[in-house]
Design an enzyme around this catalytic site. Sequence first.
Site, PDB file in Angstrom:
ATOM      1  N   ARG A  69       0.864  -1.166  -0.060  1.00 32.44           N
ATOM      2  CA  ARG A  69       0.010   0.075   0.002  1.00 32.44           C
ATOM      3  C   ARG A  69       0.953   1.221  -0.116  1.00 32.44           C
ATOM      4  O   ARG A  69       2.066   1.131   0.523  1.00 32.44           O
ATOM      5  CB  ARG A  69      -0.855   0.171   1.201  1.00 32.44           C
ATOM      6  CG  ARG A  69      -0.137   0.090   2.487  1.00 32.44           C
ATOM      7  CD  ARG A  69      -0.825   0.611   3.716  1.00 32.44           C
ATOM      8  NE  ARG A  69      -0.044   0.368   5.027  1.00 32.44           N
ATOM      9  CZ  ARG A  69       0.976   1.281   5.333  1.00 32.44           C
ATOM     10  NH1 ARG A  69       1.205   2.271   4.604  1.00 32.44           N
ATOM     11  NH2 ARG A  69       1.868   1.027   6.417  1.00 32.44           N
ATOM     12  N   GLY A  70       0.290   2.444  -0.221  1.00 32.88           N
ATOM     13  CA  GLY A  70       0.962   3.669  -0.223  1.00 32.88           C
ATOM     14  C   GLY A  70       1.152   3.988   1.159  1.00 32.88           C
ATOM     15  O   GLY A  70       0.557   3.647   2.122  1.00 32.88           O
ATOM     16  N   THR A  74       2.988   2.039   9.993  1.00 31.44           N
ATOM     17  CA  THR A  74       1.512   2.209  10.668  1.00 31.44           C
ATOM     18  C   THR A  74       1.405   1.196  11.544  1.00 31.44           C
ATOM     19  O   THR A  74       2.116  -0.064  11.492  1.00 31.44           O
ATOM     20  CB  THR A  74       0.311   2.565   9.856  1.00 31.44           C
ATOM     21  OG1 THR A  74      -0.665   2.926  10.622  1.00 31.44           O
ATOM     22  CG2 THR A  74      -0.163   1.201   8.969  1.00 31.44           C
ATOM     23  N   TYR A  75       0.598   1.106  12.594  1.00 27.78           N
ATOM     24  CA  TYR A  75       0.241   0.245  13.582  1.00 27.78           C
ATOM     25  C   TYR A  75      -1.040  -0.048  13.389  1.00 27.78           C
ATOM     26  O   TYR A  75      -2.281   0.563  13.029  1.00 27.78           O
ATOM     27  CB  TYR A  75       0.401   0.942  15.245  1.00 27.78           C
ATOM     28  CG  TYR A  75      -0.149   0.019  16.104  1.00 27.78           C
ATOM     29  CD1 TYR A  75       0.632  -1.296  16.497  1.00 27.78           C
ATOM     30  CD2 TYR A  75      -1.238   0.289  16.807  1.00 27.78           C
ATOM     31  CE1 TYR A  75       0.097  -1.836  17.514  1.00 27.78           C
ATOM     32  CE2 TYR A  75      -2.117  -0.546  17.716  1.00 27.78           C
ATOM     33  CZ  TYR A  75      -1.224  -1.647  18.022  1.00 27.78           C
ATOM     34  OH  TYR A  75      -1.707  -2.550  19.158  1.00 27.78           O
ATOM     35  N   HIS A  76      -1.041  -1.576  13.739  1.00 31.28           N
ATOM     36  CA  HIS A  76      -2.848  -2.180  13.511  1.00 31.28           C
ATOM     37  C   HIS A  76      -2.443  -2.817  14.877  1.00 31.28           C
ATOM     38  O   HIS A  76      -1.797  -3.726  15.267  1.00 31.28           O
ATOM     39  CB  HIS A  76      -3.082  -3.006  12.323  1.00 31.28           C
ATOM     40  CG  HIS A  76      -3.223  -2.294  11.225  1.00 31.28           C
ATOM     41  ND1 HIS A  76      -3.798  -1.225  11.088  1.00 31.28           N
ATOM     42  CD2 HIS A  76      -2.394  -2.561   9.960  1.00 31.28           C
ATOM     43  CE1 HIS A  76      -3.787  -0.613   9.773  1.00 31.28           C
ATOM     44  NE2 HIS A  76      -2.902  -1.456   9.188  1.00 31.28           N
ATOM     45  N   GLY A 151      -4.317   4.251   3.319  1.00 32.34           N
ATOM     46  CA  GLY A 151      -3.333   3.854   2.672  1.00 32.34           C
ATOM     47  C   GLY A 151      -4.089   2.795   1.671  1.00 32.34           C
ATOM     48  O   GLY A 151      -4.848   2.043   1.674  1.00 32.34           O
ATOM     49  N   CYS A 180       3.408   7.178  10.288  1.00 30.44           N
ATOM     50  CA  CYS A 180       3.239   7.760   8.964  1.00 30.44           C
ATOM     51  C   CYS A 180       4.495   8.786   8.629  1.00 30.44           C
ATOM     52  O   CYS A 180       4.569   9.774   8.048  1.00 30.44           O
ATOM     53  CB  CYS A 180       1.812   8.386   8.713  1.00 30.44           C
ATOM     54  SG  CYS A 180       0.601   7.502   8.890  1.00 30.44           S
TER      55      CYS A 180
END
Length: 218
Positions: A69-70, A74-76, A151, A180
């Site tokens: 993805r662009g 990031t965190y999930h 994203g 980010c």
Amino acid sequence: MVEWTHSDTLIDYPQAIEHMETRVGQIIDGTADEQIWLLEHPPLYTAGTSADRADLVDPDRFPVYPSRRGGQYTYHGPGQRVVYAMLDLNKRGRDVRRFVWMLEEWVIETLAEFNVKGERRQGRVGVWVVRHDKPLTATGQPPEDKIAAIGVRLRKWVSFHGICINLEPELDHYSGIVPCGIAQHGVTSLVDLGLPVTMDDLDLALKRAFVRVFENED
């Protein structure tokens, strides 16, 4: 026709990627409908195509997955609603910038249902909340926290990935990365803002906002 799918269990990132790859291929072939997938991941970091290795502050904290993805790191994790949008832009207009704008608008419309004012910022993809409840910054302005990340990736004008909105994730988990690539601003969540919102509440708001943004176009 858009199929909405909801997963109650935590979905591993590789499993999610495999599903999206398969579904996008089916959408391209005309053998499956568009899909919105609502899920949560276990704690993990993902690195988008623009990720800077220096922004991975604690590489051993959680699994780190490269993502096509662009965006950057990031965190999930649990308490964050991940929304994977597999939509056919051949039918919705082949305009990447407008599609990203619509994803942002989807988040902004969703947050508005909880009286939260989400805002865009030039040069900062995602949705931001001005924190009037916090002390002013050194520049004399109220701080701004990120509440949603965006994203996307496209294959033959069919989208992968999508958005994630912080409902009640462990915000300390963001400290293992520079989210980010933006160090000067923080992150927040609906619960951090003092709103007792449930995941079911958020999902219903997302569905209503999707209709307004994506299905009521002129």
